[in-house]
Each structure stands twice: as structure tokens, then as C-alpha cells.
Design an enzyme around this catalytic site. Structure first.
Site, short mmCIF file in Angstrom:
data_model
loop_
_atom_site.label_atom_id
_atom_site.label_comp_id
_atom_site.label_asym_id
_atom_site.label_seq_id
_atom_site.Cartn_x
_atom_site.Cartn_y
_atom_site.Cartn_z
N GLU A 1 3.25 56.37 47.74
CA GLU A 1 3.18 55.47 47.59
C GLU A 1 2.17 54.70 46.29
OE1 GLU A 1 4.70 52.00 50.00
OE2 GLU A 1 5.17 50.62 47.50
N SER B 1 10.22 48.51 55.46
CA SER B 1 10.05 46.84 55.82
C SER B 1 11.07 46.03 56.51
CB SER B 1 9.67 45.44 54.70
OG SER B 1 8.62 46.53 54.32
C1 LIG Z 1 8.64 43.38 44.62
C2 LIG Z 1 7.98 44.08 46.21
C3 LIG Z 1 8.88 45.22 46.65
C4 LIG Z 1 8.83 45.80 47.66
N1 LIG Z 1 9.60 46.49 47.29
C5 LIG Z 1 9.53 47.01 48.79
C6 LIG Z 1 10.86 48.26 49.28
O1 LIG Z 1 10.99 48.90 48.81
N2 LIG Z 1 10.56 48.74 50.36
C7 LIG Z 1 10.01 48.15 52.06
O2 LIG Z 1 9.83 48.71 53.13
N3 LIG Z 1 9.03 46.96 51.21
C8 LIG Z 1 9.10 46.63 50.27
N4 LIG Z 1 8.66 45.15 50.28
C9 LIG Z 1 7.63 44.70 51.58
C10 LIG Z 1 6.22 45.00 51.32
O3 LIG Z 1 5.58 46.36 51.20
C11 LIG Z 1 5.91 43.70 52.51
O4 LIG Z 1 6.31 43.24 51.72
C12 LIG Z 1 4.16 43.71 52.43
O5 LIG Z 1 4.74 45.37 53.44
C13 LIG Z 1 4.07 42.36 53.45
O6 LIG Z 1 4.88 42.28 54.18
P1 LIG Z 1 5.62 40.78 55.13
O7 LIG Z 1 5.88 40.83 53.46
O8 LIG Z 1 5.90 41.11 55.81
O9 LIG Z 1 3.98 40.17 54.80
P2 LIG Z 1 3.35 40.03 56.27
O10 LIG Z 1 3.27 41.41 56.88
O11 LIG Z 1 4.34 39.26 57.75
O12 LIG Z 1 2.05 39.53 55.90
C14 LIG Z 1 1.94 38.32 55.69
C15 LIG Z 1 0.17 37.72 55.46
O13 LIG Z 1 -0.43 37.81 56.45
C16 LIG Z 1 -1.53 38.57 56.19
N5 LIG Z 1 -1.83 39.48 57.03
C17 LIG Z 1 -0.60 40.50 57.85
N6 LIG Z 1 -1.72 41.25 58.60
C18 LIG Z 1 -2.61 40.59 57.90
C19 LIG Z 1 -3.63 41.54 58.84
N7 LIG Z 1 -3.90 42.13 59.83
N8 LIG Z 1 -4.80 41.09 58.42
C20 LIG Z 1 -5.09 40.25 57.43
N9 LIG Z 1 -4.34 40.12 56.70
C21 LIG Z 1 -2.75 39.80 57.55
C22 LIG Z 1 -0.56 39.45 54.67
O14 LIG Z 1 -1.57 39.83 53.96
C23 LIG Z 1 0.38 38.63 54.18
O15 LIG Z 1 -0.51 37.48 52.91
C24 LIG Z 1 8.46 45.14 48.82
C25 LIG Z 1 7.98 43.57 48.30
C26 LIG Z 1 7.58 42.84 47.44
C27 LIG Z 1 6.81 41.99 47.00
#
Ligand SMILES: Cc1cc2nc3c(=O)[nH]c(=O)nc-3n(C[C@H](O)[C@H](O)[C@H](O)COP(=O)(O)OP(=O)(O)OC[C@H]3O[C@@H](n4cnc5c(N)ncnc54)[C@H](O)[C@@H]3O)c2cc1C
Length: 383
Positions: free
Chosen positions: A243, A128
Site C-alpha cells: 500500500e 480497520s
Molecule cells: C479516505 C480513507 C480511506 C480509508 N480506506 C480504508 C480501507 O479501505 N480499509 C481499511 O481497512 N481502512 C481504511 N481507512 C482507515 C485508515 O487506515 C485508518 O483511519 C487509520 O489507520 C487510522 O486509524 P483510526 O482512524 O482508527 O485512528 P486511530 O488509530 O484511533 O488514531 C487516532 C489519532 O491518534 C493518533 N495515534 C494513534 N496511535 C498513535 C501513536 N502510536 N503515536 C502517536 N499518535 C497516535 C493518530 O495519528 C490519530 O491522530 C481509510 C481511511 C481514510 C481516511
């Protein structure tokens, strides 16, 4: 799906149960601070490794036991039953190792797999970025070839366990002139270099489980490319499928434990006779059992088709929803103590908030279930 264990599976279960009865993890450290808790998990994984129990599902040539899928399910259920801590290198064991087994060269398997098992080298997942989470393929961290090395610059975020890690499964853009999924490469990046800065992000629970990674001209030898240049998207998908499948099983076992605790708590407070609590607990019990059976079905699919199916997304979605409902109910049962920082129930309640984001957000998982499980038409986003 036949859930009756064969003689061999029963023998496997009994051997593990016997080992867990005779080998207990150290007690939880009393002092505050994440380091002591992490050291306990690392020590526990080391002991499991010494006894050949760190990853029984891995093939014997890589240090596992070549356990069948049913045996690996038994493994997770027994660990849950014994209430032992999660291994320190959970991402290496469940994501990194299996990805290398599919895509890694012989040299990479030889070099990296054993230290993953023994927790000597911890792994983290650098996927991410600030502008690339659900839409991972739009990531911007770039890698440029320089002789036998790659020079990497960019930023990662939410990198769980990066502060303990030696290796990062890093996906970076190596070609900006091709469609976005095609220009990515999967690397193993050594975290122990000045060009990689790890900054903790403190969560609502108070702990800093994940981090920001600032990468400024980090060097990665070409030998650390996994699965070939430009093939990063496919390799990353292998990591992501593991995963959802692997963690899915672990999490449903943990959910059962928490639900058993909730029943005990409600009984202790005389609430099982109260229809409101009894109904809510019965509902959670049914959900928990459905998730368990779906997780078993996921394993059967892997047995049959060689890889987890999109139904894994359904397990992850239902698990996060159920865990959030369960921790909210527990907070109601416990009362104000659940809102006091530092108690285990406040931790569970607050940590559960991230469940519907980590490993794929609920909205994105619903899209996958709609399109790939139910076969509904693709949603055209309104522009
Ligand atoms: C506790 C925790 C541990 C994590 N550990 C890791 C890790 O070790 N390595 C790593 O790489 N990442 C990690 N992550 C990151 C995690 O994979 C991302 O937070 C997740 O993929 C969402 O991406 P974002 O936060 O950029 O949100 P975004 O993708 O920007 O999403 C924002 C909002 O928009 C919605 N949304 C986005 N696209 C769509 C769609 N196509 N249709 C409908 N709704 C949509 C989402 O549901 C969300 O509500 C971790 C996250 C958490 C909370």
C-alpha cells in the site's frame, strides 16, 4: 540510482505512450452520481487489461508483462502524464494481487488473479475497525472454525470501495488466547452474502468512498485462508507495505499533475509575478521533486532488498502534507469558487483532509521514520 533509461525502458515508454495516445478513456460523465464515474473507471481498466496494460509489473504467468521496477515507475508516470482515470480495482491491483503472489496457494492465484486484472471482480480492504486503526493488531472481528468453513462476526469501518466489491481482504481474530499479533488470520471474504451489510459513510466531499461493514455470521470456506491460520499479521504487513510503496508512486504522479494545474491557474490569473505565490509554488515544486526522487529510491530499495523499506512512510507523510498545502494554495488562487460544492478545486481541497489519516496517520508514520529510519529510541507513551 541511475535515472537514465536503457533502450528497453525507452521502448517500453514509447509503446505505452503510443497506446495511450490512440486509446482515450470515455469523457467524464456529466450526470451526478458516483456509479457513472465508477463505471467509467471499470471500463477503462477493462480496456487496459485487453491491451495487456492493466498491471505490467505483474509476472507474465499471472497476466502481467514482468516489467522491471523502473518500467513500472515509467508506467505510473506515463499514466499521470496522459491524465487517465485510476483503475477501478486499484486495491486489487496494487495490494490484493501482490499479496496473493507472495502468500496465496497455487489454486488461489489461479482463481483470483485474472478477475482482479480485468476488473471483473473488485477487491476491498477490511482491516480497520472502530477500535482498531493505527493499532490494527487489537482488532476484534472474530472467526470461528466450523467444519470446512469459518464463521465471521464483527464490524469493519472505512472500507473503501466495499459497495462495488466482490472480495474483501479481511483480517480477523481466530485465537484470543495468544499474544494479539499471533491470533490473526487473513481471509478472502465473499461480499455477496446476506451476512455482510455495507453501509456507506458520506465524506466531507459529499461522496461515499468508504463504508461500514457489519458482519453477522458470514461464512468463509477454509480454502479462502491466505498464508495459513494464525499467520494473518505477516500477510497483512505484506498488504500494508505494498500500500505504502505502490500507492506512494501513484500519488506522487498525481501530485505533480495537480501542481502543474496550480502553475497554469496562477499564470492565468497573473499571479506568477506576485512574490507570495511564486515563493509558495517554488516551495511546492521542490517538495514535489523531492518526493518523486524518494519514490524512485524506494523502487531501487525493492530492487536491491526485495521489499520496500520503512522510507515509504516518509514518502506517504510528505505527500499528504504537500498535497494539503497545495490544495490550500489553489483554493487561495481560485478564490470563492474553491469553496463552492461541486467544483473540482473544492473537491481537491476537501478530499485532501483525509490524506494524513488514510494508509497510516502522519503521527504514526513520524514514529516509524523516527525509530526505523533515523534509529531514534522508542517513545514510551505516558500512561
Ligand atoms: C479516505 C480513507 C480511506 C480509508 N480506506 C480504508 C480501507 O479501505 N480499509 C481499511 O481497512 N481502512 C481504511 N481507512 C482507515 C485508515 O487506515 C485508518 O483511519 C487509520 O489507520 C487510522 O486509524 P483510526 O482512524 O482508527 O485512528 P486511530 O488509530 O484511533 O488514531 C487516532 C489519532 O491518534 C493518533 N495515534 C494513534 N496511535 C498513535 C501513536 N502510536 N503515536 C502517536 N499518535 C497516535 C493518530 O495519528 C490519530 O491522530 C481509510 C481511511 C481514510 C481516511
Amino acid at each position: 540510482m541511475d535515472l537514465t533509461f536503457s533502450e528497453q525502458e525507452t521502448a517500453f515508454r514509447d509503446e505505452l505512450r503510443g497506446w495511450l495516445a490512440n486509446n482515450r478513456p470515455d469523457p467524464e460523465p456529466t450526470e451526478a452520481g458516483e456509479e457513472a464515474h465508477y463505471a467509467r473507471r471499470r471500463d477503462w481498466q477493462r480496456r487496459m487489461y485487453d491491451a495487456g496494460w492493466a498491471a505490467p509489473a505483474w509476472p507474465t504467468e499471472y497476466g502481467g508483462r514482468g516489467a522491471s521496477l523502473t518500467e513500472s515507475a515509467i508506467y505510473f508516470e506515463e499514466l499521470g502524464r496522459a491524465r487517465v482515470p485510476q483503475p477501478a480495482n486499484v486495491l486489487g491491483l496494487l495490494l490484493g494481487g501482490p499479496t496473493l503472489m507472495v502468500w496465496g496457494s497455487d489454486e488461489q492465484k489461479e482463481r483470483y488473479l485474472t478477475p482482479i486484472l480485468s476488473a471483473e471482480e473488485i477487491w476491498c480492504q477490511g482491516f480497520s475497525e472502530p477500535d482498531a486503526g493505527s493499532d490494527l493488531a487489537s482488532l476484534k472481528t472474530r472467526a470461528v472454525k466450523d467444519g470446512d468453513e469459518w464463521v465471521v462476526t464483527g464490524q469493519k469501518v472505512w472500507t473503501s470501495g466495499a459497495q462495488h466489491s466482490k472480495w474483501c481482504m479481511l483480517v480477523a481474530r481466530t485465537d484470543a488466547d495468544v499474544p494479539k499479533h499471533k491470533g490473526l488470520t487473513y481471509f478472502l471474504m465473499d461480499m455477496e452474502q446476506d451476512a455482510v451489510q455495507v453501509r456507506p459513510l458520506r465524506q466531507i466531499t459529499g461522496e461515499a468512498e468508504f463504508n461500514e461493514l457489519f458482519i453477522e455470521e458470514a461464512r468463509i470456506p477454509h480454502a479462502n485462508v491466505v498464508g495459513g491460520e494464525g499467520n494473518g499479521w505477516k500477510v497483512a504487513l505484506t498488504t500494508l507495505m505494498n500500500e505504502r510503496a505502490g500507492l506512494g508512486f501513484l500519488l506522487q504522479v498525481r501530485l505533480r499533475q495537480l501542481l502543474d494545474d496550480a502553475f497554469a491557474l496562477a499564470a492565468e490569473r497573473g499571479l506568477l509575478e506576485d512574490a507570495r505565490y511564486a515563493d509558495a509554488l517554488a516551495d511546492l515544486h521542490i517538495r514535489c521533486e523531492s518526493i518523486r526522487l524518494m519514490a524512485w529510491k524506494g523502487l531501487t530499495d525493492i530492487e536491491r532488498y526485495g521489499q520496500p523499506g520503512p522510507e515509504g512512510s516518509l514518502v506517504k507523510w510528505l505527500w499528504s502534507d504537500t498535497n494539503q498545502r497545495l490544495t490550500e494554495l489553489c483554493a487561495e488562487i481560485v478564490g470563492p469558487q474553491a469553496l463552492t460544492a461541486g467544483t473540482s478545486w473544492s473537491y481537491e481541497l476537501l478530499r485532501a483532509r483525509g490524506n494524513s489519516i488514510e494508509g497510516g496517520t502522519t503521527e504514526v508514520l513520524k514514529n516509524i521514520v523516527a525509530e526505523r529510519v533515523l534509529g531514534l529510541p522508542r517513545l514510551k507513551a505516558a500512561l
